[in-house]
Design an enzyme around this catalytic site. Structure first.
Site, PDB file in Angstrom:
ATOM      1  NE  ARG A 124      -4.069  -1.958   1.893  1.00  0.00           N
ATOM      2  CZ  ARG A 124      -4.064  -2.957   2.762  1.00  0.00           C
ATOM      3  NH1 ARG A 124      -3.204  -2.952   3.766  1.00  0.00           N
ATOM      4  NH2 ARG A 124      -4.913  -3.950   2.629  1.00  0.00           N
ATOM      5  CE  LYS A 168      -2.147  13.851 -14.241  1.00  0.00           C
ATOM      6  NZ  LYS A 168      -2.584  14.438 -15.529  1.00  0.00           N
ATOM      7  CD  GLU A 181       4.747  17.870 -22.476  1.00  0.00           C
ATOM      8  OE1 GLU A 181       4.131  18.846 -22.033  1.00  0.00           O
ATOM      9  OE2 GLU A 181       4.204  16.775 -22.726  1.00  0.00           O
ATOM     10  CE  LYS A 188       3.545  17.858 -14.016  1.00  0.00           C
ATOM     11  NZ  LYS A 188       3.686  16.674 -14.813  1.00  0.00           N
ATOM     12  CD  GLU A 235      -5.620  16.566 -15.283  1.00  0.00           C
ATOM     13  OE1 GLU A 235      -4.506  16.064 -15.110  1.00  0.00           O
ATOM     14  OE2 GLU A 235      -6.314  16.389 -16.292  1.00  0.00           O
ATOM     15  NE  ARG A 266      -1.058  17.119 -12.612  1.00  0.00           N
ATOM     16  CZ  ARG A 266      -0.358  16.319 -11.859  1.00  0.00           C
ATOM     17  NH1 ARG A 266      -0.618  16.205 -10.576  1.00  0.00           N
ATOM     18  NH2 ARG A 266       0.640  15.600 -12.370  1.00  0.00           N
ATOM     19  CG  ASN A 313      -4.201  17.662 -19.818  1.00  0.00           C
ATOM     20  OD1 ASN A 313      -3.160  17.029 -19.628  1.00  0.00           O
ATOM     21  ND2 ASN A 313      -5.217  17.627 -18.975  1.00  0.00           N
ATOM     22  CG  HIS A 365      -0.949  16.832 -23.634  1.00  0.00           C
ATOM     23  ND1 HIS A 365      -0.308  18.037 -23.824  1.00  0.00           N
ATOM     24  CD2 HIS A 365      -0.024  16.006 -23.065  1.00  0.00           C
ATOM     25  CE1 HIS A 365       0.946  17.947 -23.388  1.00  0.00           C
ATOM     26  NE2 HIS A 365       1.146  16.726 -22.918  1.00  0.00           N
ATOM     27  CG  HIS A 408      -2.843  12.015 -24.847  1.00  0.00           C
ATOM     28  ND1 HIS A 408      -3.382  12.540 -23.695  1.00  0.00           N
ATOM     29  CD2 HIS A 408      -1.510  11.922 -24.605  1.00  0.00           C
ATOM     30  CE1 HIS A 408      -2.418  12.760 -22.808  1.00  0.00           C
ATOM     31  NE2 HIS A 408      -1.276  12.395 -23.337  1.00  0.00           N
ATOM     32  CG  HIS A 456       4.194  12.876 -25.251  1.00  0.00           C
ATOM     33  ND1 HIS A 456       2.844  12.600 -25.213  1.00  0.00           N
ATOM     34  CD2 HIS A 456       4.384  13.951 -24.432  1.00  0.00           C
ATOM     35  CE1 HIS A 456       2.250  13.460 -24.396  1.00  0.00           C
ATOM     36  NE2 HIS A 456       3.165  14.284 -23.913  1.00  0.00           N
TER      37      HIS A 456
HETATM   38  N1  GLY Z   1       1.553  15.532 -17.755  1.00  0.00           N
HETATM   39  C1  GLY Z   1       0.475  16.282 -17.253  1.00  0.00           C
HETATM   40  C2  GLY Z   1       0.339  16.217 -15.766  1.00  0.00           C
HETATM   41  O1  GLY Z   1       1.236  15.760 -15.079  1.00  0.00           O
HETATM   42  O2  GLY Z   1      -0.670  16.617 -15.269  1.00  0.00           O
END
Ligand code: GLY
Length: 361
Positions: free
Chosen positions: A121, A143, A185, A227, A237, A241, A245, A248, A252, A265
């Site tokens: 956990r 993430k 980015e 960031k 998010e 956040r 994107n 993106h 994506h 990417h």
């Molecule tokens: N790559 C976008 C984020 O970390 O929210």
């Protein structure tokens, strides 16, 4: 250099961006990590370059260090590799207070972070991103994920590291294409939040592409500051956040449409950023100069890799499947000017299709 703070209460941590950090990994990690045992997760090529330094630096600080190397590439960011990592930690009798150090690009960071988040956990976790893309984006913010049933990052968690060491001397060995994919980015950060960063990229692009070490460190640092600020304000998010994107939604979809094989990417989100800029203009949010500046910078950075013609209906369908789409409605991040973006949920389908056709042509 002053650490950049991701401010999340008791889960706050520092992001260090500088040259030469990997050699000092043990010294930098030991104040924030109570573990005695460390799994150093990496790939063969990355371990060959930096593994020895990291291991000896960790051992010098008393960490019992176990390197574990997995296959390189997105195709291996899956449940099979995840279970190999979990099995290894079980075999080594890792406990709750053990630590996983991820040394590599986004795949290693995402996979390692996810393994750390579910083993008993949750055990301690450290990110040592070695690609420009991972240093400016994936390595910070917590993430973690694996790809599942062909869908990128379908299974994962939000799980913050104890510290991030972004050693920009590792950028020396990157291919030009890998460097450019990270640069996409950085350009994004300019559009969403920092017009000065965007101006700097316009002025000094040649030096960036020649891998000027100081400039790359500055760009990585500024990107991490932006960031870190956004993640501190909106970890899960539910608001800003989502600005990250920008480009993106289509990016994506194109990556998936071309089966992660044709575009990196950064190349995919570059088409996505041009597309988002065009949508912004067509929605009356910005004028033509904004679109032209974004498109010209991406073009000069060599990010528009020629792509085969695509079926815009299939690409549209993929956009509706995006994790950020809600109730089948696509959410776009659009720009008002360089340095300012806004979320838009109601772009008419006809505008989306005509803009996709423009891109395809
Ligand atoms: N790559 C976008 C984020 O970390 O929210």
């Amino acid at each position: 250099m002053k650490p950049i703070k991701v401010d999340l209460g008791s889960r706050s941590y520092s992001v260090l961006v500088d040259r030469g950090l990997l050699k000092k990994a043990g010294t930098l990690i030991s104040p924030v990590c109570t573990s005695k045992k460390v799994l150093l997760l990496s790939t063969k090529p990355i371990y060959r370059l930096y593994g020895k330094n990291v291991v000896s630096s960790l051992q010098a600080k008393g960490f019992e260090t176990h390197p574990f190397l997995v296959a390189d590439g997105e195709a291996h960011k899956n449940e099979a590799t995840l279970f190999k990592v979990l099995s290894e930690m079980t075999r080594l009798s890792f406990q709750r207070d053990s630590c996983l150090v991820a040394l590599g690009g986004g795949v290693i960071g995402d996979l390692g972070g996810f393994a750390a988040s579910i083993y008993m956990r949750g055990i301690q976790f450290v990110q040592c991103p070695t690609t420009f893309l991972a240093q400016v984006d994936a390595g910070i913010g917590g993430k973690t994920a694996i790809d599942f049933k062909g869908i990128k990052n379908l299974v994962g968690s939000f799980y913050q590291p104890k510290i991030v060491l972004a050693d920009t001397s590792a950028l020396r060995t990157l291919s030009d294409r890998q460097l450019r994919t990270g640069l996409a980015e950085v350009i994004k950060y300019g559009v969403i939040e920092d017009s000065e960063l965007f101006d700097l990229l316009e002025q000094k692009l040649d030096k960036v592409l020649q891998k000027d070490p100081e400039l790359l460190t500055h760009l990585a640092r500024r990107s991490c500051e932006i960031k870190a600020r956004i993640v501190s304000a909106d970890e899960k998010e539910s608001g800003q956040r989502a600005w990250l994107n920008f480009g993106h939604t289509l990016g994506h979809a194109l990556e998936a449409y071309f089966k992660y094989d044709v575009l990196t990417h950064g190349e995919a989100i570059s088409y996505g950023m041009w597309f988002a800029a065009l949508l912004s203009e067509r929605s009356g949010l910005c004028d033509r100069t904004v679109v032209d500046r974004i498109k010209d910078l991406l073009d000069r950075a060599g990010l528009f890799k020629p792509i085969p013609r695509f079926d815009e209906r299939k690409v549209y369908e993929k956009m509706t499947l995006d994790k950020k789409a809600k109730g089948g409605q696509i959410q776009f991040v659009l720009t008002r000017k360089i340095g300012l973006v806004t979320i838009q949920k109601s772009v008419p389908q006809s505008v989306i299709f005509s803009t996709l056709r423009q891109l395809r042509a």
